[in-house]
Design a protein around this motif. Structure first.
Motif, PDB file in Angstrom:
ATOM      1  N   LYS A 214       0.852  -1.199  -0.444  1.00  0.00           N
ATOM      2  CA  LYS A 214      -0.089  -0.046   0.005  1.00  0.00           C
ATOM      3  C   LYS A 214       1.239   0.794  -0.141  1.00  0.00           C
ATOM      4  O   LYS A 214       0.815   2.088  -0.606  1.00  0.00           O
ATOM      5  CB  LYS A 214      -0.341   0.003   1.024  1.00  0.00           C
ATOM      6  N   THR A 217       2.680   1.775  -3.909  1.00  0.00           N
ATOM      7  CA  THR A 217       1.820   2.215  -4.723  1.00  0.00           C
ATOM      8  C   THR A 217       1.780   3.638  -4.030  1.00  0.00           C
ATOM      9  O   THR A 217       1.259   4.333  -5.177  1.00  0.00           O
ATOM     10  CB  THR A 217       0.354   1.460  -4.246  1.00  0.00           C
ATOM     11  N   GLN A 218       1.718   4.395  -2.767  1.00  0.00           N
ATOM     12  CA  GLN A 218       1.308   5.304  -2.902  1.00  0.00           C
ATOM     13  C   GLN A 218       2.374   6.361  -2.884  1.00  0.00           C
ATOM     14  O   GLN A 218       2.352   7.370  -3.775  1.00  0.00           O
ATOM     15  CB  GLN A 218       0.772   5.857  -1.080  1.00  0.00           C
ATOM     16  N   ARG A 221       2.285   6.747  -6.945  1.00  0.00           N
ATOM     17  CA  ARG A 221       1.491   7.632  -6.983  1.00  0.00           C
ATOM     18  C   ARG A 221       1.900   8.967  -6.848  1.00  0.00           C
ATOM     19  O   ARG A 221       1.043   9.814  -7.946  1.00  0.00           O
ATOM     20  CB  ARG A 221       0.150   7.180  -6.375  1.00  0.00           C
TER      21      ARG A 221
END
Length: 606
Positions: A214, A217-218, A221
């Motif tokens: 998680k 992915t952050q 991004r």
């Protein structure tokens, strides 16, 4: 743990429908029917739902510290009715009588041996109640005080929503469909009496992998949003930014100030150097504070169970040393606790001091930066230093982007390394799971025989069922499988849940595992062949006669469940079940006696 009595203080909040104790639910061994009766005055087509059968189960769950909120809509909507009352549950654990009292309007709980009760905050009460119900110092696996509600959910299965298509979920996933199976397997291994250490390790690993992914992915991004590049392009982007910053530095160094303003340039350089120096100090101090906080959160504790095991070891070696060893151990434990306390106090003081320094230095940075901006404004006003001012600004922007991008890619790489380490541990656990299953194979076979015995007792006409535990090479590490005869598709999950729950209950009794010795199945026989209910009744009665004592609490209604399925010759007629029931409710006499208070009238009249 056996349930004894459920009532309110003051008495009279609800009725039992039993003339011998009209305002108290009195539990007994074996079957405990909560019965919805069809009265003479009731139209044959009128539903017997809403009498309060499930609410009795909710009140038991409430006393055993279920959360009281809008998620449990049925009992929460009775808040005004319940507020003037205390709900009381008496129960027995190892021949000791306990009592628990709870009000909907308070977060404090009264709990303890009858005559020796104490008041606890809700979270503390959960831990204390867990010790009373589940404490098992001889268990070799992991048993956490935070599991109180999760474990109780296995023994208390109540309808929570109307029109729910599947009243009973998969027997292994007994909490909610949102729970991953690897989260529940440690509970099942505890109830089965198997060491769940590997499954608890797996739970932590899966959580780490999920959290790391998680975070990765952050970060990806943020890089795409802020720089419009992929992870693979970061190095090229950093190289480009560094080259641009180098060119700007060269231009600044080549710039010649007018003679009369060289002193201002020197002051600017000094201010910039100070700001950079103080910022670096704050960075390292912040890291140290973070490290100290992480260290502070690591508690140095030693469990009472370990201390007792040490005492037992030395006592068995030499009875003469028992007293000395106990005293020495106590002194050692007290000394260790003092060291841990001193460590915590030291860390607190250090953290407070560092945070004070950081705040002070941040204020100094702001003051220096304000002074620097004034000098830049002065230079700009002279119109001779517009290029220098712009160069400093551009250089600052480039270095800011470089620092930000370097930080993000450093975090990304750290996360990837941590995820790789977790993945490696995950692979190792898969291999260890195979060894674990092989080591406990005989215990698995024993429970499988028990499961088959229960199945054949309830489904005597069925040909086959299956219970198995095997290695799983995915996230779960082990797979618990419960299969039924294909002809038992009606009420399939209910039937699997029924057989598995009864088998687990018998297993905990046979192995002496500290758990509740009651099962609450709210409406489990809705939609199932009632012949299975009759078979279960005879089976549990037989167990009771042989000394396997537990309480089976079920809700039933006369309409559609009994009257249309059992003939008058059957020993389980509605009349006989009504006589055996611990609560008998009807449209004329439902559960609740009192009406919710009229709060508007109460407040208006003072």
């Amino acid at each position: 743990m056996f349930l004894k009595r459920l009532y309110s203080e003051p008495s009279g909040l609800f009725r039992s429908g039993k003339p011998e104790y009209p305002n108290t639910i009195v539990f007994k061994e074996g079957f405990n029917f909560i019965f919805g009766k069809k009265g003479d005055e009731t139209d044959s087509k009128e539903s017997l739902n809403g009498l309060g059968k499930s609410s009795i189960c909710d009140l038991i769950d409430f006393c055993l510290l279920a959360e009281f909120n809008s998620k449990n809509t049925r009992i929460f909507k009775e808040k005004q009715r319940l507020e003037p009352y205390t709900i009381v549950l008496e129960f027995n654990v190892h021949d000791k009588e306990y009592i628990i009292k709870r009000r909907v309007s308070e977060r404090s709980i009264t709990l303890g041996l009858i005559g020796d009760e104490r008041t606890f905050k809700l979270d503390d009460a959960k831990q204390h109640l867990f010790k009373i119900i589940f404490a098992n110092p001889n268990y070799t696996g992991v048993l956490s005080e935070n599991w109180h509600r999760a474990l109780l959910a296995f023994f208390i299965k109540i309808h929570k929503k109307k029109n729910l298509k599947s009243d009973f979920s998969d027997p292994i996933n007994f909490l909610t469909s949102s729970n991953a199976l690897y989260q529940l397997l440690p509970y099942h291994f505890f109830l089965l009496g198997f060491d769940n250490t590997l499954l608890c390790e797996n739970l932590n690993i899966q959580k780490d992998v999920k959290d790391r992914q998680k975070a990765i992915t952050q970060v990806k991004r943020l890089i795409v949003e802020n720089y419009n590049i992929s992870i693979k392009q970061v190095d090229n982007q950093l190289s480009k930014l560094r080259n641009e910053a180098k060119k700007i530095k060269t231009a600044v160094e080549a710039f010649r100030l007018a003679e009369q303003h060289k002193d201002v340039e020197g002051i600017l350089n000094e201010l910039t150097a100070k700001i950079k120096y103080i910022s670096e100090k704050n960075f390292w101090l912040s890291n140290k504070v973070k490290s100290y906080k992480e260290s502070y959160e690591l508690k140095d504790t030693i469990s009472d169970a370990k201390i007792r095991n040490i005492e037992k070891l030395y006592t068995e070696l030499n009875r003469m040393f028992q007293g000395k060893i106990s005293k020495s151990l106590k002194e050692a434990v007290d000394f260790r606790k003092k060291i841990a306390q001193s460590r915590e106090e030291f860390l607190k003081e250090e953290i407070q001091e560092f945070e004070t320094i950081i705040r002070k230095q941040e204020k100094e940075i702001q003051e220096l930066d304000t002074e620097r901006q004034k000098l830049f404004g002065f230079l700009k006003s002279k119109e001779a230093f517009n290029d220098l001012t712009e160069a400093f600004y551009l250089l600052g922007e480039k270095e800011k982007k470089i620092s930000d991008l370097e930080g993000k890619i450093r975090v990304y790489n750290d996360l990837q390394k941590q995820k790789t380490d977790s993945d490696a541990k995950d692979v190792q656990l898969k291999q260890e799971a195979v060894i674990l299953i092989n080591n406990i194979r005989s215990d698995i076979d024993t429970f499988e025989s028990l499961f088959l015995e229960v199945y054949q007792a309830i489904y005597p006409q069925s040909e086959s069922s299956g219970f198995s535990i095997n290695p799983d090479y995915g996230k779960n590490k082990v797979d618990i499988s419960i299969s039924f005869d294909k002809d038992e598709s009606k009420g399939w999950n209910k039937g699997r849940t029924l057989v598995y729950d009864i088998a687990i209950m018998i297993n905990t009794i046979q192995k002496g595992i500290n758990t509740p010795k009651f099962l609450i199945h709210d409406g489990i026989f809705d939609g199932m062949d009632k012949a299975h209910f009759v078979a279960l009744y005879h089976y549990i009665q037989g167990l009771q006669a042989k000394g396997t004592k537990f309480q089976y609490i079920i809700t039933m209604i006369e309409e559609g469940q009994l009257s249309e399925n059992f003939g008058k010759a059957d020993e389980l007629t509605p009349e006989k079940i009504e006589k055996q029931a611990i609560a008998v409710l009807s449209k004329k006499e439902p559960l609740w006696v009192v009406q919710p208070p009229n709060y508007r009238t109460k407040f208006q009249t003072g």
